[in-house]
Motif scaffolding. Sequence first.
Motif, PDB file in Angstrom:
ATOM      1  N   LEU A  73      48.631  30.630  32.965  1.00  0.00           N
ATOM      2  CA  LEU A  73      47.598  29.785  32.369  1.00  0.00           C
ATOM      3  C   LEU A  73      47.085  30.488  31.125  1.00  0.00           C
ATOM      4  O   LEU A  73      46.663  31.640  31.189  1.00  0.00           O
ATOM      5  CB  LEU A  73      46.413  29.615  33.320  1.00  0.00           C
ATOM      6  N   GLU A  74      47.136  29.794  30.014  1.00  0.00           N
ATOM      7  CA  GLU A  74      46.520  30.319  28.808  1.00  0.00           C
ATOM      8  C   GLU A  74      45.109  29.751  28.735  1.00  0.00           C
ATOM      9  O   GLU A  74      44.835  28.669  29.236  1.00  0.00           O
ATOM     10  CB  GLU A  74      47.344  29.942  27.577  1.00  0.00           C
ATOM     11  N   GLY A  75      44.222  30.491  28.138  1.00  0.00           N
ATOM     12  CA  GLY A  75      42.851  30.043  28.038  1.00  0.00           C
ATOM     13  C   GLY A  75      42.028  30.996  27.202  1.00  0.00           C
ATOM     14  O   GLY A  75      42.575  31.767  26.408  1.00  0.00           O
ATOM     15  N   VAL A  76      40.742  30.935  27.395  1.00  0.00           N
ATOM     16  CA  VAL A  76      39.818  31.775  26.637  1.00  0.00           C
ATOM     17  C   VAL A  76      38.971  32.590  27.599  1.00  0.00           C
ATOM     18  O   VAL A  76      38.807  32.246  28.768  1.00  0.00           O
ATOM     19  CB  VAL A  76      38.913  30.931  25.715  1.00  0.00           C
ATOM     20  N   PHE A  77      38.441  33.674  27.077  1.00  0.00           N
ATOM     21  CA  PHE A  77      37.557  34.546  27.826  1.00  0.00           C
ATOM     22  C   PHE A  77      36.180  34.474  27.183  1.00  0.00           C
ATOM     23  O   PHE A  77      36.043  34.089  26.027  1.00  0.00           O
ATOM     24  CB  PHE A  77      38.074  35.986  27.787  1.00  0.00           C
ATOM     25  N   LYS A  78      35.174  34.853  27.929  1.00  0.00           N
ATOM     26  CA  LYS A  78      33.832  34.971  27.344  1.00  0.00           C
ATOM     27  C   LYS A  78      33.135  36.162  27.973  1.00  0.00           C
ATOM     28  O   LYS A  78      33.495  36.630  29.054  1.00  0.00           O
ATOM     29  CB  LYS A  78      33.022  33.692  27.487  1.00  0.00           C
ATOM     30  N   ILE A  79      32.155  36.674  27.258  1.00  0.00           N
ATOM     31  CA  ILE A  79      31.374  37.833  27.685  1.00  0.00           C
ATOM     32  C   ILE A  79      29.971  37.349  28.022  1.00  0.00           C
ATOM     33  O   ILE A  79      29.366  36.593  27.258  1.00  0.00           O
ATOM     34  CB  ILE A  79      31.295  38.877  26.550  1.00  0.00           C
ATOM     35  N   ASN A  80      29.459  37.799  29.155  1.00  0.00           N
ATOM     36  CA  ASN A  80      28.077  37.515  29.530  1.00  0.00           C
ATOM     37  C   ASN A  80      27.420  38.775  30.052  1.00  0.00           C
ATOM     38  O   ASN A  80      28.091  39.681  30.539  1.00  0.00           O
ATOM     39  CB  ASN A  80      28.000  36.408  30.592  1.00  0.00           C
ATOM     40  N   LYS A  81      26.125  38.841  29.958  1.00  0.00           N
ATOM     41  CA  LYS A  81      25.345  39.961  30.481  1.00  0.00           C
ATOM     42  C   LYS A  81      25.516  40.017  31.995  1.00  0.00           C
ATOM     43  O   LYS A  81      25.563  38.993  32.666  1.00  0.00           O
ATOM     44  CB  LYS A  81      23.894  39.698  30.120  1.00  0.00           C
ATOM     45  N   HIS A  82      25.626  41.246  32.547  1.00  0.00           N
ATOM     46  CA  HIS A  82      25.734  41.423  33.992  1.00  0.00           C
ATOM     47  C   HIS A  82      25.253  42.828  34.339  1.00  0.00           C
ATOM     48  O   HIS A  82      25.807  43.810  33.849  1.00  0.00           O
ATOM     49  CB  HIS A  82      27.174  41.237  34.472  1.00  0.00           C
ATOM     50  N   GLY A  83      24.216  42.938  35.165  1.00  0.00           N
ATOM     51  CA  GLY A  83      23.693  44.249  35.540  1.00  0.00           C
ATOM     52  C   GLY A  83      23.268  45.025  34.307  1.00  0.00           C
ATOM     53  O   GLY A  83      22.571  44.509  33.437  1.00  0.00           O
ATOM     54  N   LEU A  84      23.746  46.277  34.202  1.00  0.00           N
ATOM     55  CA  LEU A  84      23.435  47.114  33.039  1.00  0.00           C
ATOM     56  C   LEU A  84      24.483  46.971  31.935  1.00  0.00           C
ATOM     57  O   LEU A  84      24.391  47.611  30.902  1.00  0.00           O
ATOM     58  CB  LEU A  84      23.337  48.583  33.466  1.00  0.00           C
ATOM     59  N   GLY A  85      25.492  46.144  32.157  1.00  0.00           N
ATOM     60  CA  GLY A  85      26.557  45.969  31.175  1.00  0.00           C
ATOM     61  C   GLY A  85      26.875  44.499  30.971  1.00  0.00           C
ATOM     62  O   GLY A  85      25.966  43.675  30.840  1.00  0.00           O
ATOM     63  N   TYR A  86      28.168  44.206  30.980  1.00  0.00           N
ATOM     64  CA  TYR A  86      28.651  42.853  30.724  1.00  0.00           C
ATOM     65  C   TYR A  86      29.757  42.525  31.703  1.00  0.00           C
ATOM     66  O   TYR A  86      30.333  43.391  32.338  1.00  0.00           O
ATOM     67  CB  TYR A  86      29.189  42.755  29.290  1.00  0.00           C
ATOM     68  N   LYS A  87      30.061  41.231  31.808  1.00  0.00           N
ATOM     69  CA  LYS A  87      31.203  40.780  32.584  1.00  0.00           C
ATOM     70  C   LYS A  87      32.038  39.861  31.716  1.00  0.00           C
ATOM     71  O   LYS A  87      31.542  39.244  30.767  1.00  0.00           O
ATOM     72  CB  LYS A  87      30.762  40.047  33.854  1.00  0.00           C
ATOM     73  N   LEU A  88      33.331  39.802  32.025  1.00  0.00           N
ATOM     74  CA  LEU A  88      34.247  38.887  31.356  1.00  0.00           C
ATOM     75  C   LEU A  88      34.535  37.732  32.301  1.00  0.00           C
ATOM     76  O   LEU A  88      34.652  37.926  33.516  1.00  0.00           O
ATOM     77  CB  LEU A  88      35.556  39.592  31.008  1.00  0.00           C
ATOM     78  N   SER A  89      34.665  36.535  31.752  1.00  0.00           N
ATOM     79  CA  SER A  89      35.041  35.352  32.518  1.00  0.00           C
ATOM     80  C   SER A  89      36.218  34.686  31.824  1.00  0.00           C
ATOM     81  O   SER A  89      36.429  34.874  30.622  1.00  0.00           O
ATOM     82  CB  SER A  89      33.880  34.360  32.605  1.00  0.00           C
ATOM     83  N   PHE A  90      36.983  33.912  32.597  1.00  0.00           N
ATOM     84  CA  PHE A  90      38.149  33.203  32.065  1.00  0.00           C
ATOM     85  C   PHE A  90      37.979  31.707  32.284  1.00  0.00           C
ATOM     86  O   PHE A  90      37.525  31.272  33.340  1.00  0.00           O
ATOM     87  CB  PHE A  90      39.426  33.674  32.778  1.00  0.00           C
ATOM     88  N   LEU A  91      38.364  30.917  31.268  1.00  0.00           N
ATOM     89  CA  LEU A  91      38.371  29.463  31.358  1.00  0.00           C
ATOM     90  C   LEU A  91      39.702  28.979  30.790  1.00  0.00           C
ATOM     91  O   LEU A  91      40.008  29.239  29.629  1.00  0.00           O
ATOM     92  CB  LEU A  91      37.208  28.872  30.552  1.00  0.00           C
ATOM     93  N   PRO A  92      40.528  28.278  31.604  1.00  0.00           N
ATOM     94  CA  PRO A  92      41.824  27.812  31.097  1.00  0.00           C
ATOM     95  C   PRO A  92      41.646  26.715  30.036  1.00  0.00           C
ATOM     96  O   PRO A  92      40.634  26.008  30.039  1.00  0.00           O
ATOM     97  CB  PRO A  92      42.532  27.275  32.342  1.00  0.00           C
ATOM     98  N   TYR A  93      42.647  26.592  29.142  1.00  0.00           N
ATOM     99  CA  TYR A  93      42.610  25.555  28.109  1.00  0.00           C
ATOM    100  C   TYR A  93      42.639  24.161  28.718  1.00  0.00           C
ATOM    101  O   TYR A  93      42.053  23.237  28.205  1.00  0.00           O
ATOM    102  CB  TYR A  93      43.799  25.691  27.156  1.00  0.00           C
TER     103      TYR A  93
END
Length: 136
Positions: A73-93
Amino acid sequence: MSLNHSEVDFGKPVKFRTSPEIDFIPIDTYMNIEFAHTPKGVSSGNWITVKDLGEAWTVGIGGPQDHQVYQTLEGVFKINKHGLGYKLSFLPYVNGPMSGDIGTHIDGEGKWRLLVTNGEPYEVKFFKAHIDSSSI
């Protein structure tokens, strides 16, 4: 095999690509992620998701042609705040079977893998990379 991932292991440098390209990436911005240097054996350093652990979708490198025996699956990632750092998430096209946060998994061969999960996301921190040939 013992894997020791810590805050002193900075990993490999990556590039974030947005459309349109911007200098600062605010949280919740969709982007493509790729390694700064293309690893050997794949067509590119792009991140995609690959269904190669049974029902799990893992983060793969390259394109669908690099993972012909698996569903991709190709798609895009996004960065969001999580705890003291960040998390990455994936969303398919396409409206697909899997979207979610990026977590971690150690496979049957002892390899540390990133996978799409609805469980606990892997917390990351970002540092400006100094890209040279020694970071390959």
